[in-house]
Structures are given as C-alpha cells and as structure tokens.
Motif scaffolding. Structure first.
Motif, PDB file in Angstrom:
ATOM      1  N   VAL A 135     -28.857  11.859 -20.724  1.00  0.00           N
ATOM      2  CA  VAL A 135     -28.154  10.599 -20.548  1.00  0.00           C
ATOM      3  C   VAL A 135     -26.857  10.831 -19.901  1.00  0.00           C
ATOM      4  CG1 VAL A 135     -27.119   8.860 -21.740  1.00  0.00           C
ATOM      5  CG2 VAL A 135     -29.346   9.575 -22.510  1.00  0.00           C
ATOM      6  N   ILE A 136     -26.106  11.978 -20.031  1.00  0.00           N
ATOM      7  CA  ILE A 136     -24.846  12.138 -19.512  1.00  0.00           C
ATOM      8  C   ILE A 136     -25.072  12.403 -17.896  1.00  0.00           C
ATOM      9  CG2 ILE A 136     -22.869  13.814 -19.249  1.00  0.00           C
ATOM     10  CD1 ILE A 136     -23.059  14.053 -22.401  1.00  0.00           C
ATOM     11  N   GLU A 137     -26.299  13.144 -17.725  1.00  0.00           N
ATOM     12  CA  GLU A 137     -26.422  13.436 -16.362  1.00  0.00           C
ATOM     13  C   GLU A 137     -27.089  12.400 -15.519  1.00  0.00           C
ATOM     14  OE1 GLU A 137     -27.511  15.379 -12.853  1.00  0.00           O
ATOM     15  OE2 GLU A 137     -26.439  16.148 -14.422  1.00  0.00           O
ATOM     16  N   LEU A 138     -27.534  11.263 -16.131  1.00  0.00           N
ATOM     17  CA  LEU A 138     -27.845   9.902 -15.507  1.00  0.00           C
ATOM     18  C   LEU A 138     -26.598   9.175 -15.030  1.00  0.00           C
ATOM     19  CD1 LEU A 138     -30.667   8.351 -17.949  1.00  0.00           C
ATOM     20  CD2 LEU A 138     -30.939   9.414 -15.700  1.00  0.00           C
ATOM     21  N   GLU A 139     -25.442   9.631 -15.674  1.00  0.00           N
ATOM     22  CA  GLU A 139     -24.193   8.852 -15.018  1.00  0.00           C
ATOM     23  C   GLU A 139     -23.926   9.508 -13.657  1.00  0.00           C
ATOM     24  OE1 GLU A 139     -21.420   6.533 -16.657  1.00  0.00           O
ATOM     25  OE2 GLU A 139     -23.422   6.409 -17.181  1.00  0.00           O
ATOM     26  N   ARG A 140     -24.119  10.661 -13.575  1.00  0.00           N
ATOM     27  CA  ARG A 140     -23.926  11.293 -12.103  1.00  0.00           C
ATOM     28  C   ARG A 140     -25.210  10.650 -11.122  1.00  0.00           C
ATOM     29  NH1 ARG A 140     -21.554  15.998 -11.502  1.00  0.00           N
ATOM     30  NH2 ARG A 140     -22.407  16.477 -13.648  1.00  0.00           N
ATOM     31  N   ILE A 141     -26.262  10.328 -11.542  1.00  0.00           N
ATOM     32  CA  ILE A 141     -27.229  10.076 -10.690  1.00  0.00           C
ATOM     33  C   ILE A 141     -27.018   8.252 -10.462  1.00  0.00           C
ATOM     34  CG2 ILE A 141     -29.898   9.277 -10.742  1.00  0.00           C
ATOM     35  CD1 ILE A 141     -30.515  11.808 -12.474  1.00  0.00           C
ATOM     36  N   LEU A 142     -26.611   7.763 -11.658  1.00  0.00           N
ATOM     37  CA  LEU A 142     -26.404   6.147 -11.267  1.00  0.00           C
ATOM     38  C   LEU A 142     -25.204   5.947 -10.390  1.00  0.00           C
ATOM     39  CD1 LEU A 142     -26.862   3.444 -12.261  1.00  0.00           C
ATOM     40  CD2 LEU A 142     -25.383   3.654 -14.170  1.00  0.00           C
ATOM     41  N   GLY A 143     -24.292   6.838 -10.307  1.00  0.00           N
ATOM     42  CA  GLY A 143     -23.248   6.826  -9.412  1.00  0.00           C
ATOM     43  C   GLY A 143     -23.592   7.036  -7.947  1.00  0.00           C
ATOM     44  N   LEU A 144     -24.411   7.911  -7.720  1.00  0.00           N
ATOM     45  CA  LEU A 144     -24.964   8.118  -6.611  1.00  0.00           C
ATOM     46  C   LEU A 144     -26.074   7.057  -6.095  1.00  0.00           C
ATOM     47  CD1 LEU A 144     -26.013  11.918  -6.839  1.00  0.00           C
ATOM     48  CD2 LEU A 144     -24.185  10.726  -5.457  1.00  0.00           C
ATOM     49  N   LEU A 145     -26.798   6.414  -6.974  1.00  0.00           N
ATOM     50  CA  LEU A 145     -27.550   5.281  -6.677  1.00  0.00           C
ATOM     51  C   LEU A 145     -26.772   4.043  -6.259  1.00  0.00           C
ATOM     52  CD1 LEU A 145     -30.414   5.627  -9.426  1.00  0.00           C
ATOM     53  CD2 LEU A 145     -30.440   5.911  -6.954  1.00  0.00           C
TER      54      LEU A 145
ATOM     55  N   GLY B 269     -38.628   9.662 -10.884  1.00  0.00           N
ATOM     56  CA  GLY B 269     -39.739   9.424 -11.998  1.00  0.00           C
ATOM     57  C   GLY B 269     -39.152   9.998 -13.288  1.00  0.00           C
ATOM     58  N   TRP B 270     -38.137  10.540 -13.438  1.00  0.00           N
ATOM     59  CA  TRP B 270     -37.403  11.194 -14.651  1.00  0.00           C
ATOM     60  C   TRP B 270     -37.226  10.227 -15.459  1.00  0.00           C
ATOM     61  CZ3 TRP B 270     -32.003  12.913 -15.819  1.00  0.00           C
ATOM     62  CH2 TRP B 270     -31.881  13.953 -16.614  1.00  0.00           C
ATOM     63  N   ARG B 271     -37.503  10.257 -16.836  1.00  0.00           N
ATOM     64  CA  ARG B 271     -37.250   9.097 -17.881  1.00  0.00           C
ATOM     65  C   ARG B 271     -36.876  10.018 -19.234  1.00  0.00           C
ATOM     66  NH1 ARG B 271     -42.690   7.348 -19.312  1.00  0.00           N
ATOM     67  NH2 ARG B 271     -41.779   5.139 -20.310  1.00  0.00           N
ATOM     68  N   PRO B 272     -35.619  10.004 -19.349  1.00  0.00           N
ATOM     69  CA  PRO B 272     -35.119  10.946 -20.367  1.00  0.00           C
ATOM     70  C   PRO B 272     -35.687   9.958 -21.756  1.00  0.00           C
ATOM     71  CG  PRO B 272     -33.437  10.583 -18.865  1.00  0.00           C
ATOM     72  CD  PRO B 272     -34.673  10.035 -18.333  1.00  0.00           C
TER      73      PRO B 272
ATOM     74  N   TYR C 160     -30.066  17.178 -28.511  1.00  0.00           N
ATOM     75  CA  TYR C 160     -29.150  17.721 -27.621  1.00  0.00           C
ATOM     76  C   TYR C 160     -29.615  17.346 -26.228  1.00  0.00           C
ATOM     77  CZ  TYR C 160     -25.607  20.783 -25.621  1.00  0.00           C
ATOM     78  OH  TYR C 160     -24.573  21.292 -24.894  1.00  0.00           O
ATOM     79  N   LEU C 161     -30.873  17.643 -25.758  1.00  0.00           N
ATOM     80  CA  LEU C 161     -31.502  17.540 -24.426  1.00  0.00           C
ATOM     81  C   LEU C 161     -31.433  16.254 -24.244  1.00  0.00           C
ATOM     82  CD1 LEU C 161     -34.446  19.950 -24.626  1.00  0.00           C
ATOM     83  CD2 LEU C 161     -32.441  20.351 -23.401  1.00  0.00           C
ATOM     84  N   LYS C 162     -31.744  15.247 -24.999  1.00  0.00           N
ATOM     85  CA  LYS C 162     -31.404  13.795 -24.623  1.00  0.00           C
ATOM     86  C   LYS C 162     -30.225  13.302 -24.357  1.00  0.00           C
ATOM     87  CE  LYS C 162     -35.664  11.846 -27.417  1.00  0.00           C
ATOM     88  NZ  LYS C 162     -35.974  11.008 -28.429  1.00  0.00           N
ATOM     89  N   ALA C 163     -29.153  13.719 -25.121  1.00  0.00           N
ATOM     90  CA  ALA C 163     -27.748  13.396 -24.903  1.00  0.00           C
ATOM     91  C   ALA C 163     -27.399  14.029 -23.540  1.00  0.00           C
ATOM     92  CB  ALA C 163     -26.924  13.845 -25.988  1.00  0.00           C
ATOM     93  N   SER C 164     -27.735  15.354 -23.354  1.00  0.00           N
ATOM     94  CA  SER C 164     -27.357  15.930 -22.120  1.00  0.00           C
ATOM     95  C   SER C 164     -28.082  15.129 -20.849  1.00  0.00           C
ATOM     96  CB  SER C 164     -27.796  17.276 -22.001  1.00  0.00           C
ATOM     97  OG  SER C 164     -27.202  18.195 -23.277  1.00  0.00           O
TER      98      SER C 164
END
Length: 355
Positions: free
Chosen positions: A119-129, A197-200, A113-117
């Motif tokens: 990965v979803i948070e990475l969508e927001r980060i990717l949009g900003l990047l 440095g975050w690596r899910p 569940y933490l990994k899935a959450s």
C-alpha cells in the motif's frame, strides 16, 4: 445451540498461521519447538521493539512521537492523506526507520506486513499516474507511541499514513489488541507500467465476489442491501464503529461451502496481524453462525462499484470499491469490543490493584 463452523475442517489458514509463527519465532530468537500459541502473545516483542525505537530518538523526535496513554490523540485516526501527529518516516534516520519497521513487524503477520508495504508503494505509483509525484509521499507515514512500552503495563501505538492505519493497544503483558486496522489501495489494480495488473488487496475482493456469486437467487436477494454501493465504508473513521442493525444473509443460511468462503474472507483480514489464531479460534468455538451476517451492495460484475461487510456482535469488516471508477479500495477491520484497547484496557485498570 452454537453451530460448528466449517473452518473446523479447513486447515489452510492454520497452516499459513503456523508458518508465520515459525518465522516470528526464528526472527525473535525463540525456540522453534515451543508451543505454537505462545508467539501470538507479541507484547514482549512489541514492547522491546518500541523501546529500541525510542532509544534512538533525540529530544525533538521524542517530543513528536511520545504521548500520554490517556491523550485524546490516540483516537484521532484516519486513512486520508493529511499531516499527522507522530514521527514520519521521512524525518527518521536510516537506523530509526529500520527500528520503526521492526516495531511494525512485531505486530503484523508476514501477510500483513507485505500488504502494508504494498500500500505504501502504491503512493509512489499513484504519484506517477497522476503526474504529481511530489503530492504522494511514501515516506509520509507516522509512528506514534502512547504511554511507556512495557511487558506488564498498558501502552499503545499507531502506524498511520494514507491508506494505512494500524492501531495497537497492549492492556497487559498477555494481550495485544488490534483495531481499527485499515488498508486501502489506489489504484486497486495498477493500470500500466512495470507493475501493471498488480492488486495488493485483490483477495479481499475476489473472495467476496466468489461468495455472492455462489448464492441462490433467494440468498442473493437477502444478502443485497442496496442496488448501489455507498461512496465509502459506512463507519468511516468513527472512534467507535456502530451500525443500526445487522443486515444481509446470516452464515447459518449458507451452505457449508459458502460458509467456508465467508470464513476465508474473515481470515484474510484477521490474518494481517499476529492475533489471527485467537480470533479464528473464537469464531469457530464461540460465535454462532447465526450471528455473523454478510451484506453486499452494488452490482456483482467485476469493474463495477461494490461494497460488502461482515458484521457480528464482536467484529465488523467493511470493504468499499467505488471511487476512481471502482479502482480505489477502502477496507477496515473493527473490534467492536476492544478497538483502541476498549474493554480490555478498562478491565486491566479495574483488575490491577495499583491503578
């Protein structure tokens, strides 16, 4: 003769498992001194969670969410950003969204569940990047339910969006089947900002690299199947995962310490769901080490594009990190017998008098 795997003498995965099961038991109101195997049978919890979710939907939302169990939509899985069939998080009320998360938690371990959450948070980060936050939507994840959720009748469901695809099938009240189970990460390592440095999905890479670097020259030569990694996981989003042959280094050609790392990698994948106890017991008692192959492609240096897989007659793990200058991970667990319910669902129909 079946070779005993070194995981028999390793207790870290079991300790983590029991901790996860205790959390599940407490969350579901179960007695904490119950047989620790029982909470793994998540169908009643998943079924009640799905029923609770459905009860909150109006007619339009039900029309988007519910499909017949036999519908071909059940096999139309993918991990790219696209429009999907089902009810997306963005169209749910707060209460519905909470129930959707409850459903997901009913079948995933705390780790999963933490990994899935993440990965979803990475969508927001990717949009900003990318400078295009409107293109990456962390609410573009869908719940789709097939059949009527039940503790004794077959049904299935899916949670899916960009870089997340969890497919669950419940052929009967005693068995929950997971697969395909896909997780990706873009970026694999966040390059800047508050989460730099975050690596899910970092352990999936680090464990495999530690294994290949532990090989002797002869072992590495046998394990390496290509000098350059493929551009993606080889089986893609195939309905049924197939590879032409077993390639790489078999586990019985590894030292005990190397096999321990190999099984740690396997547990990193199966440990994402509540079926990990059954899978690790099956691996340690039923699957000969000679039948489990580890294959690597690409350089071994961090930052270079690489790929690996672990392939046995009954399961397949694939991992690829080549895109975006090797900062974009795709990883998948496939149950080669029971993806989408597979043989387990077929057996249920064969053995049930009323079908």
């Amino acid at each position: 003769m079946t070779q005993r795997n070194p995981i028999l003498v390793r207790t870290t995965w079991a300790a983590c498992l029991l901790g996860s099961l205790a959390l599940v038991a407490i969350a579901s109101g179960a007695e904490t001194d119950a047989d620790p195997v029982e909470p793994v049978r998540v169908v009643p919890d998943a079924a009640s969670a799905a029923q609770a979710f459905i009860s909150l939907l109006d007619e339009d939302a039900r029309g988007k969410t519910l499909y017949a169990l036999a519908d071909e939509e059940r096999f139309d899985w993918h991990f790219v950003p696209r429009t999907r069939n089902g009810l997306p998080l963005r169209d749910m009320t707060g209460e519905q969204r909470s129930a959707a998360y409850d459903l997901l938690q009913s079948a995933l371990s705390s780790q999963g569940y933490l990994k899935a959450s993440a990965v979803i948070e990475l969508e927001r980060i990717l949009g900003l990047l990318e400078g295009r936050p409107e293109r990456r939507d962390p609410e573009n994840y869908y719940v789709t339910i097939f059949g009527e959720p039940s503790t004794d009748e077959p049904w299935a469901w899916r949670f899916e969006g960009h870089h997340v695809s969890f497919n669950f099938a419940s052929p009967s009240g005693q068995l929950t089947v997971t697969g395909p189970a896909f997780l990706g990460a873009n970026p694999a390592r966040v390059p800047s900002g508050p989460k730099a440095g975050w690596r899910p999905l970092g352990r999936e890479e680090d464990l495999a690299r530690a294994l290949v670097l532990s090989f002797t020259a002869d072992q590495r030569e046998q394990a390496t199947i290509a000098a350059e990694a493929p551009s993606d996981i080889v089986t893609g989003n195939d309905r049924r995962a197939r590879l032409d042959a077993f390639e790489g280094l078999p586990a019985d050609a590894m030292t005990e310490a190397q096999r321990a790392i190999l099984y740690d990698i396997v547990h990193e994948y199966v440990g994402n769901t509540t079926t990990d106890f059954e899978w690790m017991m099956r691996i340690q008692t039923e699957i000969p080490a000679s039948d489990i192959y580890f294959a690597w492609a690409g350089p071994t240096e961090p930052g270079a594009g690489h790929y690996y897989r672990i392939h046995a007659p009954v399961f397949l793990i694939e991992y690829d990190n080549t895109q975006n200058d090797a900062n974009h991970v795709h990883s998948v667990w496939r149950d080669l017998e029971n993806d989408f319910g597979g043989d387990a669902l077929a057996r249920h129909y064969e053995e049930s008098d009323h079908h």
